[in-house]
Design a protein around this motif. Sequence first.
Motif, PDB file in Angstrom:
ATOM      1  N   PHE A 152      -9.023  -7.440  14.455  1.00 35.03           N
ATOM      2  CA  PHE A 152      -9.020  -6.270  13.567  1.00 35.03           C
ATOM      3  C   PHE A 152      -7.829  -5.380  13.922  1.00 35.03           C
ATOM      4  O   PHE A 152      -7.945  -4.160  13.996  1.00 35.03           O
ATOM      5  CB  PHE A 152     -10.346  -5.501  13.708  1.00 35.03           C
ATOM      6  N   GLU A 155      -1.281  -3.220  12.170  1.00 32.22           N
ATOM      7  CA  GLU A 155       0.126  -3.182  12.539  1.00 32.22           C
ATOM      8  C   GLU A 155       0.492  -1.739  12.846  1.00 32.22           C
ATOM      9  O   GLU A 155       0.000  -0.815  12.196  1.00 32.22           O
ATOM     10  CB  GLU A 155       0.997  -3.724  11.402  1.00 32.22           C
ATOM     11  N   LYS A 207     -15.171 -10.406   8.985  1.00 36.27           N
ATOM     12  CA  LYS A 207     -13.753 -10.059   8.849  1.00 36.27           C
ATOM     13  C   LYS A 207     -13.398  -9.744   7.385  1.00 36.27           C
ATOM     14  O   LYS A 207     -12.790  -8.724   7.068  1.00 36.27           O
ATOM     15  CB  LYS A 207     -12.907 -11.211   9.398  1.00 36.27           C
ATOM     16  N   ILE A 218      -9.654   2.474  -0.532  1.00 34.07           N
ATOM     17  CA  ILE A 218      -8.311   2.846  -1.004  1.00 34.07           C
ATOM     18  C   ILE A 218      -8.237   2.793  -2.532  1.00 34.07           C
ATOM     19  O   ILE A 218      -7.788   3.745  -3.176  1.00 34.07           O
ATOM     20  CB  ILE A 218      -7.225   1.935  -0.378  1.00 34.07           C
ATOM     21  N   PHE A 252      -9.257   6.179   5.357  1.00 36.24           N
ATOM     22  CA  PHE A 252      -8.935   5.277   4.238  1.00 36.24           C
ATOM     23  C   PHE A 252      -9.256   5.896   2.874  1.00 36.24           C
ATOM     24  O   PHE A 252      -9.634   5.200   1.930  1.00 36.24           O
ATOM     25  CB  PHE A 252      -9.620   3.906   4.428  1.00 36.24           C
ATOM     26  N   HIS A 254      -6.804   8.019   1.580  1.00 40.25           N
ATOM     27  CA  HIS A 254      -5.503   8.606   1.252  1.00 40.25           C
ATOM     28  C   HIS A 254      -4.932   7.888   0.041  1.00 40.25           C
ATOM     29  O   HIS A 254      -4.670   6.690   0.102  1.00 40.25           O
ATOM     30  CB  HIS A 254      -4.534   8.483   2.433  1.00 40.25           C
ATOM     31  N   PHE A 259      -2.468  -0.467  -1.566  1.00 42.28           N
ATOM     32  CA  PHE A 259      -2.353  -1.124  -0.252  1.00 42.28           C
ATOM     33  C   PHE A 259      -1.440  -2.343  -0.314  1.00 42.28           C
ATOM     34  O   PHE A 259      -1.288  -2.977  -1.353  1.00 42.28           O
ATOM     35  CB  PHE A 259      -3.739  -1.492   0.307  1.00 42.28           C
ATOM     36  N   GLY A 260      -0.820  -2.623   0.837  1.00 43.33           N
ATOM     37  CA  GLY A 260       0.029  -3.804   0.950  1.00 43.33           C
ATOM     38  C   GLY A 260      -0.198  -4.431   2.312  1.00 43.33           C
ATOM     39  O   GLY A 260      -1.246  -4.260   2.923  1.00 43.33           O
ATOM     40  N   CYS A 263      -2.468  -8.464   5.306  1.00 39.51           N
ATOM     41  CA  CYS A 263      -3.911  -8.746   5.361  1.00 39.51           C
ATOM     42  C   CYS A 263      -4.677  -8.389   4.091  1.00 39.51           C
ATOM     43  O   CYS A 263      -5.285  -9.255   3.467  1.00 39.51           O
ATOM     44  CB  CYS A 263      -4.537  -8.009   6.539  1.00 39.51           C
ATOM     45  N   PHE A 322       5.382  -1.623   4.412  1.00 37.56           N
ATOM     46  CA  PHE A 322       4.117  -1.373   3.683  1.00 37.56           C
ATOM     47  C   PHE A 322       3.353  -0.205   4.262  1.00 37.56           C
ATOM     48  O   PHE A 322       2.458   0.336   3.602  1.00 37.56           O
ATOM     49  CB  PHE A 322       3.259  -2.638   3.626  1.00 37.56           C
ATOM     50  N   LYS A 323       3.705   0.194   5.495  1.00 35.55           N
ATOM     51  CA  LYS A 323       3.129   1.399   6.102  1.00 35.55           C
ATOM     52  C   LYS A 323       4.036   1.803   7.259  1.00 35.55           C
ATOM     53  O   LYS A 323       4.935   1.032   7.635  1.00 35.55           O
ATOM     54  CB  LYS A 323       1.692   1.152   6.545  1.00 35.55           C
ATOM     55  N   ARG A 414       3.115   9.519  -1.193  1.00 36.83           N
ATOM     56  CA  ARG A 414       2.138   9.500  -0.086  1.00 36.83           C
ATOM     57  C   ARG A 414       1.576  10.892   0.171  1.00 36.83           C
ATOM     58  O   ARG A 414       0.916  11.126   1.192  1.00 36.83           O
ATOM     59  CB  ARG A 414       2.788   8.967   1.191  1.00 36.83           C
TER      60      ARG A 414
END
Length: 436
Positions: A152, A155, A207, A218, A252, A254, A259-260, A263, A322-323, A414
């Motif tokens: 879990f 990144e 998972k 999201i 989560f 925001h 999302f990107g 995963c 992506f973040k 953002r």
Amino acid sequence: MNLTMIGTGYVGLVSGAGLADFGMNVICVDKEEQRIRKLLTGHIPFYEPGLEELVTRNVKNGRLTFTTDLRMAVKRSLVIFIAVGTPDNGRGETDLSQVKEVAGDLSQLIDDYKVVVMKSTVPVGTNRWIKEAIQKSLRKNISVDVVSNPEFLREGSAIEDFMRPNRVVLGSDNVNALAILKDIYRSLYLIETPFVLTNLETAELIKYASNAFLATKISFINEVANLCEKVGADVHQVAKAMGLDKRIGPKFLHPGPGFGGSCFPKDTAAFAHLGEATGSPLRIVESVISVNTEQRTKMIEKIETGLGSIAEKTIGVLGLSFKPNTDDVRESPALDIVRSLLEKGAEIKAYDPAGIEEFKRIFGDQKICYCRDAYSVAKGAHALVILTEWNEFRNLDLQKITTLLAQPVIFDLRNIYDPAKTAELGLTHIGVGRGA
Ligand code: UDX
């Protein structure tokens, strides 16, 4: 205890170095010689805060080694972790070719009792298949046990997530194998990390359900944000008040361009596919995926409406990954948004603190002017678009940005700036869901 970690990608390298830090002797194996050669000289193949120090420390103390020699690693290890890529095959299903290749190799190499642990995210049923596939080709007196141990890791904060996880999930049919894994993660037991011990299928499903639920939060808040714009409400206050309910929680929620990453897009697609294939459709997850795709389109429309037209405008883009805190641009909203802006005739200037090289690699030769910082991006641009909330974008000198821009417009996708403050500077601020 000696462990093998097969795969030195994101999950394998972080987990291998983390387990070495827990006191295990870890042999990291990869078939890519160049990657191993680089790792042996201390070169980390991707950007992850704290990973270089963790790897260097454990290489120095002799607990972490790198090799391409799987035979030697398997011979020396009681436990073999698999952390190879399981990408989307382009049809929403999981490409298991690397997992199958490793299972094939292991069935040739195992000549003693081993515990095979799956870290890669694999569809429900894969671990049971692996156990049977390996066991079938072993000599009669040898056995293997398989454990599903999903990761879990986020990144950008993967080390923290590995060292202080919310939970450790271990799925197996064999108590002996579970006991060996609990021993490997003893350091986490000592800090009272909850352990979930279950069967293979449940661990695999945990998972997917976890990632799909986070993705649902999201997409939910993104839809609410879009509604806020229509009715004159502020999504920040809505999300904050929602999050104060302990059953909902503030994380989560925001809103943004969707999302990107490596995963959520792949795991939600695979989960929806599993639902379809088993005759138990996951309608909510299917909607989460389409809302996420539409959110990117909505961001492009927002820019187009805000600027009147995009053709021949110079648009400055801040953030490509992506973040924040990663150089990973896989499935980054920036890929779709920049591509579309170019198609509509814009000139693009862009900057990202870590993701430029990866962006160039995936995006190809398209005409983008990459800049050295946010101010160079702003210079002469008709608008600034913030796509990733890197810390260094949170405290920009907005006065300077306003004078550098050809038109004082900022698309803050953002929501990192306060619209009231930007208005004081004469900067038009267009956020997400800030209808109030
Ligand atoms: C995720 C899971 O969090 C992790 O547990 C799993 O093992 C791997 O996938 P990661 O992909 O690194 O981790 O990123 P995460 O921080 O979860 O963010 C995923 C995406 O959601 C990013 O594009 C991020 O910008 C977006 N996001 C996240 C939002 O748009 N809004 C939010 O409130 C949170």
